[in-house]
Enzyme design. Structure first.
Site, short mmCIF file in Angstrom:
data_model
loop_
_atom_site.label_atom_id
_atom_site.label_comp_id
_atom_site.label_asym_id
_atom_site.label_seq_id
_atom_site.Cartn_x
_atom_site.Cartn_y
_atom_site.Cartn_z
N ARG A 141 0.74 -1.35 0.00
CA ARG A 141 -0.08 0.10 -0.18
C ARG A 141 0.91 1.22 -0.16
NH1 ARG A 141 -5.55 -0.61 1.90
NH2 ARG A 141 -6.09 -2.23 0.50
N ARG A 178 -3.58 6.70 0.69
CA ARG A 178 -4.27 7.71 1.21
C ARG A 178 -3.24 8.53 2.44
NH1 ARG A 178 -9.58 4.80 3.10
NH2 ARG A 178 -7.85 3.03 2.90
N ARG A 189 -6.90 10.95 -6.24
CA ARG A 189 -8.04 10.32 -6.08
C ARG A 189 -9.50 11.19 -6.03
NH1 ARG A 189 -11.94 8.23 -3.79
NH2 ARG A 189 -12.16 6.65 -2.21
N ASP A 200 -6.69 -3.16 -7.56
CA ASP A 200 -7.24 -3.87 -6.62
C ASP A 200 -7.48 -5.20 -6.92
OD1 ASP A 200 -8.27 -3.05 -3.47
OD2 ASP A 200 -9.67 -4.40 -4.39
N TYR A 229 -14.51 -12.34 -0.45
CA TYR A 229 -15.24 -11.16 -0.72
C TYR A 229 -16.49 -11.61 -1.54
CZ TYR A 229 -11.57 -8.53 1.46
OH TYR A 229 -10.73 -7.95 2.26
O1 CP3 Z 1 0.16 0.30 -3.15
C1 CP3 Z 1 -0.54 -0.86 -3.49
O2 CP3 Z 1 -0.08 -1.76 -2.54
C2 CP3 Z 1 -0.93 -1.13 -4.81
C3 CP3 Z 1 -2.40 -1.18 -4.81
C4 CP3 Z 1 -3.25 -2.18 -3.72
C5 CP3 Z 1 -4.60 -1.57 -3.39
N1 CP3 Z 1 -5.01 -2.77 -2.95
C6 CP3 Z 1 -5.01 -0.18 -3.41
C7 CP3 Z 1 -6.04 0.26 -2.58
C8 CP3 Z 1 -3.16 -3.33 -3.64
C9 CP3 Z 1 -2.04 -4.33 -3.92
C10 CP3 Z 1 -4.28 -3.90 -2.99
C11 CP3 Z 1 -4.84 -5.13 -2.36
C12 CP3 Z 1 -6.09 -5.58 -1.87
N2 CP3 Z 1 -7.16 -5.00 -1.97
C13 CP3 Z 1 -5.74 -6.58 -0.97
C14 CP3 Z 1 -4.74 -7.54 -0.22
C15 CP3 Z 1 -3.60 -6.84 0.62
C16 CP3 Z 1 -4.17 -6.31 1.74
O3 CP3 Z 1 -4.42 -5.39 2.02
O4 CP3 Z 1 -4.73 -7.55 2.62
C17 CP3 Z 1 -7.05 -6.55 -0.23
C18 CP3 Z 1 -7.73 -7.29 0.82
C19 CP3 Z 1 -7.82 -5.51 -1.07
C20 CP3 Z 1 -9.57 -5.14 -0.90
C21 CP3 Z 1 -9.62 -3.95 -0.29
N3 CP3 Z 1 -9.36 -2.65 -1.29
C22 CP3 Z 1 -9.99 -3.34 0.82
C23 CP3 Z 1 -10.54 -4.12 2.14
C24 CP3 Z 1 -10.27 -2.07 0.76
C25 CP3 Z 1 -10.84 -1.03 1.78
C26 CP3 Z 1 -9.76 -0.79 3.02
C27 CP3 Z 1 -9.22 0.77 2.91
O5 CP3 Z 1 -7.97 0.93 3.07
O6 CP3 Z 1 -10.03 1.73 2.68
C28 CP3 Z 1 -9.64 -1.42 -0.48
C29 CP3 Z 1 -9.36 -0.08 -0.90
C30 CP3 Z 1 -8.26 0.15 -1.46
N4 CP3 Z 1 -7.14 -0.53 -2.19
C31 CP3 Z 1 -7.29 1.56 -1.23
C32 CP3 Z 1 -6.23 1.34 -2.04
C33 CP3 Z 1 -5.18 2.63 -2.12
C34 CP3 Z 1 -8.11 2.59 -0.50
C35 CP3 Z 1 -8.94 3.11 -1.52
C36 CP3 Z 1 -9.06 4.65 -1.26
O7 CP3 Z 1 -8.44 5.85 -1.79
O8 CP3 Z 1 -10.37 5.22 -0.93
#
Ligand code: CP3
Length: 340
Positions: free
Chosen positions: A21, A25, A34, A71, A144
């Site tokens: 990540r 944010r 964003r 994602d 999911y």
């Molecule tokens: O920078 C990176 O790592 C690359 C991009 C990336 C994202 N999600 C961006 C993201 C990667 C590799 C993921 C993987 C992901 N997504 C996983 C596996 C890794 C982990 O964290 O366990 C999972 C379970 C998800 C599903 C997911 N996506 C959730 C549960 C959420 C909500 C939680 C949150 O932080 O809001 C997301 C959203 C998400 N994915 C964001 C980002 C940058 C935040 C979204 C936003 O900008 O509002």
């Protein structure tokens, strides 16, 4: 590329570093883009803006690898399942009742913009910076799809594993096949290695872990390796505990990303010789900073001394991390070179 040297089994000091990540944010420049994109899914499917946010942390910190900005839930969306991200709630999907609505053949058109992002990022990155492609592991994505939301409990998926194992298996089979095609697309578009995020691997009892996590991961690794000789694959079987060694041996991943709770010495002892490790600093230390961060970094570097290691976190960066603490982390790693 330093990352690829380590994935090829070389111990390098200081180790290459990137952070789960790393685009997100906690960065003001991410929040600006964003806002421009509107919502998170639109950002993932906009090659120009997704390329920009992928590159932002590389410019700011000089990480050794970029990870594609997308994602793990883009794939089920591409298969035809509805997906939205509710502000403050995380992902929401209509819980899957059967697999008749899933269309593998239609998926590549939906995720085409993601592959375009891979091409653009690879072209824009410095040659020494690796580009990591990724997908969710089938078990995690199935959680999911079947529960319709996150939270970490996934009660419906866990019940279906006993009450309708055929449905769970058919979702996993579809996901494994679709993931192979999706990751192959990322490799062809320029990803230098790929990572499978099995973030919820740890919710299953051992027999289901073997069937739902190990077996589909093994199939994906075998297919990608036979089509792309030399491609390196990182697995992240989060919270898998004592099944770590079995996961690495049976799936054939080149490297394993360790969750926060795993003791490096125990992981090294459990995995076959030649395993490469990634991880596993507590992401909370990036919030705290100070002496605790220094101690954590030194301890981690020492634990992997002489072992091929990619420095990373045990899970993703959280939004409240002050960006300057990551600059401090980079300083600590790069000033901590020790004889291998
Ligand atoms: O920078 C990176 O790592 C690359 C991009 C990336 C994202 N999600 C961006 C993201 C990667 C590799 C993921 C993987 C992901 N997504 C996983 C596996 C890794 C982990 O964290 O366990 C999972 C379970 C998800 C599903 C997911 N996506 C959730 C549960 C959420 C909500 C939680 C949150 O932080 O809001 C997301 C959203 C998400 N994915 C964001 C980002 C940058 C935040 C979204 C936003 O900008 O509002």
């Amino acid at each position: 590329m330093k990352l690829l040297h380590v994935l090829n089994n070389e111990a390098i000091s200081p180790p290459p570093v990137w952070l789960m990540r790393q685009a997100g944010r906690y960065l003001p420049e991410y929040r600006a883009v964003r806002g421009q994109a509107g919502d998170f899914i639109s950002l993932c499917l906009n090659p120009e803006l997704a390329t920009e946010v992928t590159l932002q942390p590389i410019r700011r910190y000089g990480f050794d690898a970029a990870i594609l900005f997308s994602d793990i839930l883009i794939l089920p969306m591409a298969l035809g399942q509805g997906l939205r991200f509710a502000e403050g709630e995380g992902p929401l999907l209509p819980p899957l009742q059967n697999t008749t609505g899933l269309n593998i053949a239609a998926a590549p058109d939906v995720y085409a913009p993601v592959l375009e992002t891979v091409r653009r990022v690879r072209a824009a990155l410095p040659p020494e910076t690796a580009l990591i492609g990724f997908a969710g592991g089938p078990a995690t994505v199935a959680c999911y799809m079947l529960d319709g939301k996150g939270g970490g409990e996934f009660p419906r998926t866990r019940a279906l594993a006993y009450e309708n194992p055929a449905l769970v298996q058919s979702v996993l089979d579809i996901l494994a096949a679709a993931t192979i095609t999706y990751l192959q697309g990322q490799i062809t578009a320029g990803a230098n290695c790929v990572m499978l995020f099995e973030s919820w691997a740890g919710i299953f009892p051992a027999p289901q872990f073997r069937q739902f996590v190990i077996e589909p991961n093994r199939r994906i690794v075998a297919a990608l390796k036979s089509a792309n000789p030399g491609i390196k694959i990182i697995g992240f079987p989060r919270l898998c505990g004592l099944l770590l060694g079995e996961y690495v041996r049976e799936t054939g991943v080149d490297a394993v990303s360790l969750d926060t709770v795993t003791d490096p010495a125990a992981a090294i002892a459990a995995c076959p010789p030649g395993t490469v490790f990634q991880g596993n600093l507590d992401p909370l230390l990036l919030k705290s900073g100070g002496a605790a961060l220094e101690t954590g970094v030194t301890r981690l570097l020492q634990a992997f001394r002489g072992i091929p290691h990619v420095f990373n976190l045990g899970h993703g960066i959280t939004p409240e991390v002050p960006p300057e603490n990551i600059a401090r982390l980079m300083e600590l790693i790069r000033n901590n070179a020790m004889p291998a």
